[in-house]
Design an enzyme around this catalytic site. Structure first.
Site, PDB file in Angstrom:
ATOM      1  NE  ARG A  51       5.989  34.559  72.659  1.00  0.00           N
ATOM      2  CZ  ARG A  51       5.676  34.075  71.472  1.00  0.00           C
ATOM      3  NH1 ARG A  51       5.961  32.799  71.201  1.00  0.00           N
ATOM      4  NH2 ARG A  51       5.085  34.828  70.565  1.00  0.00           N
ATOM      5  CD  GLU A 110      13.613  33.127  72.611  1.00  0.00           C
ATOM      6  OE1 GLU A 110      13.283  33.816  71.609  1.00  0.00           O
ATOM      7  OE2 GLU A 110      12.973  32.140  72.993  1.00  0.00           O
ATOM      8  CG  HIS A 154      11.615  31.576  69.285  1.00  0.00           C
ATOM      9  ND1 HIS A 154      11.285  32.555  70.179  1.00  0.00           N
ATOM     10  CD2 HIS A 154      10.439  31.188  68.725  1.00  0.00           C
ATOM     11  CE1 HIS A 154       9.983  32.770  70.170  1.00  0.00           C
ATOM     12  NE2 HIS A 154       9.442  31.942  69.276  1.00  0.00           N
TER      13      HIS A 154
END
Length: 330
Positions: A241, A270, A289
């Site tokens: 993360r 993000e 991601h």
């Protein structure tokens, strides 16, 4: 009969496998336009009340993810939610967990994520950034490359993803040290160590990988002291993360040459803002991601759902079942 909510893309992949369950299952799908309808007769459903929900990348990365989640949360109670994700630190999924009698996760994305780590590791060891820069300048200059064979990998967070990475590294002759709270041997690791020993190991590792969840204990763990303990010629990778890393301190560490390079699949914010210094730093590689996003990952997530669906309908123990207390305290 149970009502099951799926994304239309998911239903298209597994519809043949569901035919034998038609007498037990009423499938409602959400299409790409955010419309809900019965899979069997395409009759529109204005207020779905599913017992079973499969939330996966077809949903999360579709145009109507919010509509899907609002529909689920509006029910106030569902019997079982199958997530295609392994983590439980997403606010929307926590909200779903709170209204689910049963909540199961999926750990089959580890294979794709392990290949991402191997790709980034090889690119670093084989001087990928330098070669790309040379090609841009039309410069013919040989580089001294390194091998995975004999390299030391420190994988912090040695769960299913860490094991998948470790197995691949070992096959190529690398040495793997895994870090996790539970002691004892693990597939894919030559040694398993507790988190308390991380800083002692950082200076021995050629490649350091974070693959653990974001918690109060892990937030910001990769800070100035963490990077200062690494080798100058080491690679730092994060696919856990974004909040595990203090990004300003990572940039400062790279600027002084310790570590040598960073590969990030996750960031604190993000999508990563256009103005972020991470975008243009010459010693940082960024992917959005998406390390797990492959057709194989989708297929394996479907298999997890179908396996658990058979267990659910036949009263068998389900795989990757989350303790409801996790959501009570979240």
């Amino acid at each position: 009969m149970k009502t099951c909510l799926l994304h239309a893309k998911t239903f298209a992949r597994i519809s043949e496998r569901l035919k034998s369950l038609e007498h037990k299952l009423d499938v409602i799908v959400m299409d790409e336009d955010g419309l809900f309808y019965h899979a069997g007769n395409r009759v529109v459903v204005h207020d779905p009340k599913p017992d079973i929900v499969f939330g996966n990348t077809d949903v999360w990365f579709g145009a109507h993810a919010r509509d899907f989640m609002v529909t689920v949360l509006k029910t106030g109670k569902i019997d079982w939610f199958q997530s295609s994700a392994a983590g439980l630190d997403n606010a929307a999924l926590i909200s779903v967990g709170k209204i689910s009698r049963l909540y199961t996760t999926n750990h089959r994305q580890a294979e794709a994520m392990a290949e991402w780590a191997l790709w980034q590791g090889l690119d670093f060891l084989k001087c990928g950034p330098a070669y790309r820069a040379q090609q841009e300048e039309r410069l013919w200059q040989r580089q001294v490359k390194r091998e995975i064979m004999g390299s030391n990998w420190l994988i912090i967070g040695f769960g299913s993803i860490g094991e998948a990475v470790g197995r691949r590294v070992q096959v190529l002759g690398g040495h793997v040290t895994g870090v996790r709270r539970s002691p004892g041997p693990a597939e894919g690791a030559d040694h398993i160590l507790p988190p308390a020993l991380i800083h002692e190991e950082l200076g021995k590792a050629d490649i350091v990988l974070l693959s653990l969840p974001l918690t109060e204990d892990t937030e910001g763990m990769a800070d100035a002291d963490f990077f200062a303990a690494m080798k100058q010629d080491a690679l730092f990778m994060n696919m856990g993360r974004g909040g595990l890393v203090k990004e300003d301190e990572l940039i400062a560490a790279l600027d002084v040459g310790r570590p040598a390079f960073a590969a990030l699949d996750v960031t604190v914010e993000e999508p990563l803002p256009q103005e972020s210094a991470l975008w243009h730093h010459p010693k940082i590689a960024i992917t959005p991601h998406d390390s797990s996003m492959t057709p194989g990952t989708d297929h394996r997530a479907d298999e997890t759902f179908l396996d658990n669906l058979e267990r659910y309908l036949n009263g068998k123990p389900m795989k990757h079942l989350v303790d409801p207390k996790v959501f009570e305290t979240a």
